[in-house]
Design an enzyme around this catalytic site. Structure first.
Site, mmCIF file in Angstrom:
data_model
loop_
_atom_site.group_PDB
_atom_site.id
_atom_site.type_symbol
_atom_site.label_atom_id
_atom_site.label_comp_id
_atom_site.label_asym_id
_atom_site.label_seq_id
_atom_site.Cartn_x
_atom_site.Cartn_y
_atom_site.Cartn_z
ATOM 1 N N SER A 129 0.848 -1.183 0.000
ATOM 2 C CA SER A 129 0.000 0.000 0.000
ATOM 3 C C SER A 129 0.886 1.237 0.000
ATOM 4 C CB SER A 129 -0.915 0.013 1.226
ATOM 5 O OG SER A 129 -1.743 1.159 1.238
ATOM 6 N N HIS A 169 -1.906 7.306 -5.075
ATOM 7 C CA HIS A 169 -2.168 6.124 -4.261
ATOM 8 C C HIS A 169 -2.001 4.884 -5.129
ATOM 9 C CE1 HIS A 169 -5.320 2.977 -3.509
ATOM 10 N NE2 HIS A 169 -4.673 2.913 -2.368
ATOM 11 N N ASN A 197 -2.215 0.405 -4.498
ATOM 12 C CA ASN A 197 -2.374 -0.720 -3.585
ATOM 13 C C ASN A 197 -2.652 -1.968 -4.394
ATOM 14 O OD1 ASN A 197 -4.852 -2.441 -2.360
ATOM 15 N ND2 ASN A 197 -3.432 -1.906 -0.720
ATOM 16 N N ARG A 240 -3.022 -6.440 -3.589
ATOM 17 C CA ARG A 240 -3.099 -7.389 -2.484
ATOM 18 C C ARG A 240 -3.636 -8.734 -2.959
ATOM 19 N NH1 ARG A 240 -6.741 -3.583 -2.661
ATOM 20 N NH2 ARG A 240 -8.952 -4.134 -2.797
ATOM 21 N N HIS A 276 -3.297 7.694 -17.133
ATOM 22 C CA HIS A 276 -4.281 6.725 -17.621
ATOM 23 C C HIS A 276 -3.735 5.892 -18.774
ATOM 24 C CE1 HIS A 276 -8.016 7.413 -15.320
ATOM 25 N NE2 HIS A 276 -7.501 8.612 -15.101
ATOM 26 N N HIS A 324 -20.654 12.756 0.067
ATOM 27 C CA HIS A 324 -21.071 13.966 0.774
ATOM 28 C C HIS A 324 -20.474 15.245 0.180
ATOM 29 C CE1 HIS A 324 -17.292 12.963 2.971
ATOM 30 N NE2 HIS A 324 -17.170 14.272 3.081
ATOM 31 N N GLY A 373 -7.486 -5.648 13.569
ATOM 32 C CA GLY A 373 -6.435 -5.494 14.566
ATOM 33 C C GLY A 373 -5.053 -5.221 14.031
#
Length: 302
Positions: A124, A138, A140, A142, A172, A202, A285
């Site tokens: 990440s 950004h 990431n 996985r 792009h 929002h 966690g």
């Protein structure tokens, strides 16, 4: 995606595939950190702050046993990067009830309550720049495994506070080049997915200029899906670094910095309110500092 193709034999632990995936995420991290150091050297010269600091992270299960961890690689106060983090992790254990329900509902995976073991590995990255003309970014990717299924996810998106059409096009184009070998329509599908995923309801706007995003990817061909994930990761540096080289030395003042700080507020709002990765990391966690590494060092709200 066929859910039938997604189901695996419960005794198949995919150990070789897990090892290969985790090794790739570490290799990609090493490539990116080396290039970010080179960026600092090209534009900043000898600057002790222009190096990442490595911190081990640890995940502990509910019973106190070891549940994996990773490494935070964070640079603060470079001449190019105000803050950049490149984290890798490999975690495992059992999913709590809320996480089990989310997996079963969103991914259609049966049997979670009978055997809620999981394994996850990934990389990440979030970069916040000193110069407001240089875009934040950004990335990431996985791999996730349970005894009942496996899948890949990830992508990369550009977040400029001052937009340049040619920069957006370049980014792009590189994402499309990574996707095209995997299907003629894949880029447009993953671009649309990113546009929807990185939208801030929002604020009634996207947090940036988009990129590509995918989740729950299991075509039934692990090698093909892993190859796509590697190609997406490999495309990151040629998509991003030329933009930094182009914009890093442009002049800016208080007006441009205010625009940058306000835009960072959008980024913080999205990651804290909507991002599924943030929610999953905190829910299971994982080290909170590593999960929240993506937040900008300074932001502004009006």
């Amino acid at each position: 995606m066929s859910k039938g193709n997604m189901m695996l034999d419960a005794v198949n632990d995919f150990e070789s595939e897990k090892t290969r995936a985790a090794a790739w995420f570490r290799e990609l991290r090493d490539r990116i950190v080396a290039e970010f150091h080179a960026l600092e050297d090209r534009h900043g010269g000898d600057n002790p702050a222009g190096r990442v600091e490595v911190t081990k992270t640890k995940r502990t299960s509910d019973d106190g046993s070891d549940a994996g961890g990773g490494e935070m690689n964070v640079m603060r106060g470079g001449r190019v990067f105000e803050k950049v983090g490149v984290n890798i992790s490999t975690v495992y254990g059992t999913l709590g009830e809320r996480a089990q329900n989310a997996m079963a509902a969103r991914k259609g995976i049966p049997g979670m309550k009978d055997d809620p073991r999981f394994w996850a590995s990934g990389i990440s990255l979030v970069a916040h720049m000193q110069n407001p003309h240089a875009p934040a970014v950004h990335m990431n990717t996985r791999m996730f495994w349970t005894p009942h299924a496996w899948w890949f996810g990830g992508g990369s998106d550009l977040n400029p506070c001052i937009e340049y059409a040619e920069d957006t096009q370049h980014f792009h184009d590189e994402m499309k080049a990574a996707c095209d070998p995997h299907g003629d329509t894949l880029y447009s599908e993953l671009k649309e997915w990113a546009d929807e995923y990185f939208y801030i309801p929002h604020r009634h706007r996207a947090r940036g200029v988009g990129g590509i995003f995918y989740d729950d990817r299991n075509t039934g061909d692990w090698e093909a899906d892993f190859k796509l994930t590697r190609d997406v990761g490999t495309a990151f540096l040629p998509a991003f670094v030329p933009l930094v080289d182009k914009r890093r030395d442009m002049e800016w003042g208080e007006k441009e910095k205010d625009i940058q700080l306000e835009h960072r507020g959008l980024y913080a709002e999205y990651n804290l309110v909507y991002d599924r990765g943030t929610k999953f990391g905190l829910e299971t966690g994982h080290d909170a500092n590593a999960v929240l590494m993506s937040l900008p060092p300074v932001a502004k709200w009006y």
